[in-house]
Design an enzyme around this catalytic site. Structure first.
Site, PDB file in Angstrom:
ATOM      1  CG  MET A 130     -25.641 -30.314  -7.501  1.00 61.32           C
ATOM      2  SD  MET A 130     -24.993 -28.636  -7.362  1.00 61.32           S
ATOM      3  CE  MET A 130     -25.652 -27.875  -8.839  1.00 61.32           C
ATOM      4  CE1 TYR A 141     -35.319 -26.937  -7.938  1.00 61.62           C
ATOM      5  CE2 TYR A 141     -33.803 -28.808  -7.930  1.00 61.62           C
ATOM      6  CZ  TYR A 141     -34.121 -27.515  -7.546  1.00 61.62           C
ATOM      7  OH  TYR A 141     -33.247 -26.798  -6.783  1.00 61.62           O
ATOM      8  NE  ARG A 195      -9.571 -45.865 -27.454  1.00 62.84           N
ATOM      9  CZ  ARG A 195      -9.924 -46.430 -26.305  1.00 62.84           C
ATOM     10  NH1 ARG A 195     -11.109 -46.205 -25.792  1.00 62.84           N
ATOM     11  NH2 ARG A 195      -9.095 -47.224 -25.668  1.00 62.84           N
ATOM     12  CE  LYS A 228      -9.175 -46.964 -18.858  1.00 66.41           C
ATOM     13  NZ  LYS A 228      -9.046 -47.526 -20.232  1.00 66.41           N
TER      14      LYS A 228
HETATM   15  C1  LIG Z   1      -9.365 -48.918 -20.328  1.00 66.94           C
HETATM   16  C2  LIG Z   1      -8.582 -49.867 -21.117  1.00 66.94           C
HETATM   17  C3  LIG Z   1      -8.480 -51.218 -20.743  1.00 66.94           C
HETATM   18  C4  LIG Z   1      -9.320 -51.833 -19.644  1.00 66.94           C
HETATM   19  O1  LIG Z   1     -10.601 -52.094 -20.181  1.00 66.94           O
HETATM   20  P1  LIG Z   1     -11.769 -52.749 -19.301  1.00 66.94           P
HETATM   21  O2  LIG Z   1     -12.892 -52.850 -20.258  1.00 66.94           O
HETATM   22  O3  LIG Z   1     -12.052 -51.785 -18.201  1.00 66.94           O
HETATM   23  O4  LIG Z   1     -11.280 -54.039 -18.815  1.00 66.94           O
HETATM   24  C5  LIG Z   1      -7.595 -52.024 -21.431  1.00 66.94           C
HETATM   25  N1  LIG Z   1      -6.868 -51.534 -22.471  1.00 66.94           N
HETATM   26  C6  LIG Z   1      -6.976 -50.255 -22.892  1.00 66.94           C
HETATM   27  C7  LIG Z   1      -6.177 -49.788 -24.044  1.00 66.94           C
HETATM   28  C8  LIG Z   1      -7.851 -49.381 -22.248  1.00 66.94           C
HETATM   29  O5  LIG Z   1      -7.987 -48.119 -22.677  1.00 66.94           O
END
Ligand SMILES: *Cc1c(COP(=O)(O)O)cnc(C)c1O
Length: 392
Positions: A323, A272, A150, A52
Site C-alpha cells: 500500500m 508479501y 453511453r 474533469k
Molecule cells: C473525457 C472526454 C473527452 C476527452 O477525451 P480524451 O481522450 O482525454 O482526449 C472528450 N469528450 C468527452 C465527451 C469526454 O468524456
C-alpha cells in the site's frame, strides 16, 4: 532532485518536502505546449479543454489557470460540483457539464453558470422549465449519441426533437456534440459511421457550432474537427493512440523517496506472499510509494512488473507492491550512487505514463486519475516559473 537541492529551494512554498514520501511535479509549460500542439493540429477550430476528474488528477486550479493563460476559453468537466469549483477559478469561461443535467439540479447549474450537455428529452424538459422559471434563455449543448451508446440523444429522440422544436423553447443551443468510441484506432469503421451520423444531426441544427473530436479524434483528419475540439489526455501528456508514437510532451513526473537500501542473500524472498526470490546476492531499495498512491499493484514483479529510473539506471520492481511501499532491485548499480532519502522517478520522462498503463494492464488515463493525495505537488513553468517550483 536530492535533499540538499530541495532544502536549497528553501521558500515557504516548498517547505515540507523533507516530510513527504513522494513528489508529483506538473510541468505547466509542457501542458501549454501540448495545448498549442492541438491548436496546430486543428487550425480553424476552437480548442477547448477537458478538466474533469480534477484535471485528470493533476489539480483543477493550476491546470485550468495555465490553460486559460495559453488561450483556452471553453472548458468541460463531468459533474456539476466540479463545474462550481471551476467557476470560482474562471469567473467568465463557458463551462460545459459532460454528464448532463442531473435531476433536481437545474437551479444549481444556473446559479454557477454551467451549461449542461443535454442527453435526453427529460434533461431538455428540465432545462427548458428552468429557463421558463427564470425568464431567460439558458445556454446548453445538445449531446447526440452516434454510436458509443453511453450518453446522448438516440436517433429516435433526436428525430422527435427536430419534429417538436418547441421543446427547446428557452434553451440557447450553443454547441452540438457527440463522442467517438474508437478514435484511438484510426482505421476503425465506427469512426466514419459516427461522423456520418453526427453530420445528419448537425444538418438539422445548422446554426449551432459542432464538436466531435477528443485528443485522438483530432488526428483523424479535418473532417472530424468541426468548430470545436475537446482534447483531454494529450494535453496532459498521455498518448491518445494505441500503437503510434506519442506526439505530446510529458507533463507529469512522480518521484518516490528511497527509504532504505538492503541486501538480500541468495534464496531469500522479498515482500508479501514471498513472491520474489533472490537469485544470488541482491541489493534492494525500498521506496515510499505504493498502490495507496496509485502505483498499481499490477506492477508487481509476478505479473511482468514495472521499473523505476534511479540515478540514471532502470531498476525492476521486486515482489508485490504494498500500500505504501514498493521494492526495486538495484543490484549492479555502482556503489554510492544511491542513498537513503534520494528521490526516484517512478513516472516521468524515462518511465512514461503510457508505459505504466501498459505494464499495469490499463491505460494512462487510469494511472493519472488514480495518483492519490499523498504526494507533495509542485507546479513548474508558466506563471510559477519565477518562483521556482511552487508547492500548492
Ligand atoms: C473525457 C472526454 C473527452 C476527452 O477525451 P480524451 O481522450 O482525454 O482526449 C472528450 N469528450 C468527452 C465527451 C469526454 O468524456
Amino acid at each position: 532532485m536530492n535533499l540538499p537541492e530541495l532544502s536549497a529551494m528553501g521558500t515557504a512554498g516548498t517547505s515540507g518536502l523533507a516530510m513527504c514520501g513522494g513528489i508529483l511535479t506538473v510541468d505547466l509549460d509542457a501542458l501549454a505546449a501540448n495545448y498549442r500542439l492541438c491548436r496546430a493540429a486543428a487550425p480553424g477550430a476552437e480548442v477547448a479543454s477537458i478538466v474533469k476528474a480534477d484535471a485528470y488528477g493533476l489539480g483543477l486550479a493550476p491546470v485550468a489557470r495555465a490553460l486559460h493563460a495559453a488561450g483556452c476559453r471553453t472548458f468541460f468537466i463531468a459533474e456539476p460540483e466540479e463545474g462550481a469549483a471551476l467557476r470560482r477559478i474562471l469567473p467568465d469561461a463557458p463551462i460545459y457539464v459532460l454528464n448532463g443535467l442531473f435531476p433536481d439540479a437545474a437551479s444549481f447549474y444556473r446559479a454557477h453558470g454551467l451549461r449542461p450537455c443535454l442527453s435526453s428529452l427529460d434533461e431538455i424538459g428540465d432545462w427548458a422549465r428552468e429557463a421558463a422559471l427564470c425568464g431567460s434563455v439558458l445556454p446548453a449543448a445538445l449531446h447526440f449519441d452516434t454510436g458509443i451508446n453511453r450518453l446522448g440523444l438516440s436517433d429516435a429522440q433526436a428525430a422527435r426533437l427536430v419534429a417538436e422544436p418547441e421543446r427547446l423553447r428557452g434553451i440557447g443551443v450553443t454547441l452540438l456534440m457527440s463522442h467517438l468510441a474508437c478514435a484511438d484506432e484510426a482505421g476503425h469503421p465506427l469512426n466514419e459511421r459516427q461522423l456520418a451520423r453526427f453530420r445528419t444531426w448537425r444538418a438539422a441544427f445548422p446554426s449551432a457550432p459542432a464538436s466531435l473530436a477528443n485528443s485522438a479524434g483530432l488526428f483523424l483528419g479535418s473532417d472530424y474537427h468541426f468548430d470545436l475540439v475537446r482534447p483531454g489526455i494529450g494535453v496532459y501528456g498521455g498518448n491518445p493512440f494505441s500503437g503510434r508514437e506519442n506526439p505530446f510532451r510529458p507533463v507529469v513526473r512522480v518521484e518516490a523517496r528511497l527509504l532504505q537500501l538492503r541486501d538480500a542473500a541468495d534464496g531469500e524472498t522479498a515482500g508479501y506472499g514471498a513472491s520474489w526470490t533472490a537469485r544470488g546476492p541482491r541489493r534492494l531499495a525500498i521506496l515510499s510509494a505504493g498502490y495507496g498512491d496509485g502505483y498499481a499493484r499490477a506492477l508487481g514483479s509476478a505479473s511482468g512488473g514495472g521499473r523505476v529510473f534511479i540515478a540514471g539506471h532502470y531498476a525492476p520492481v521486486a515482489g508485490r507492491v504494498s500500500m505504501d511501499m514498493l521494492t526495486v532491485d538495484v543490484t549492479g548499480l555502482p556503489e554510492g550512487l544511491v542513498a537513503r532519502g534520494d528521490l526516484v522517478e517512478i513516472m516521468g520522462p524515462h518511465v512514461t505514463l503510457d508505459e505504466l498503463g501498459l505494464r499495469a494492464g490499463t491505460v494512462g488515463y487510469e494511472i493519472l486519475t488514480g495518483l492519490g493525495t499523498r504526494y507533495r505537488r509542485l507546479y513548474t513553468g508558466a506563471g510559477y516559473a519565477e518562483k521556482g517550483a511552487q508547492a500548492i
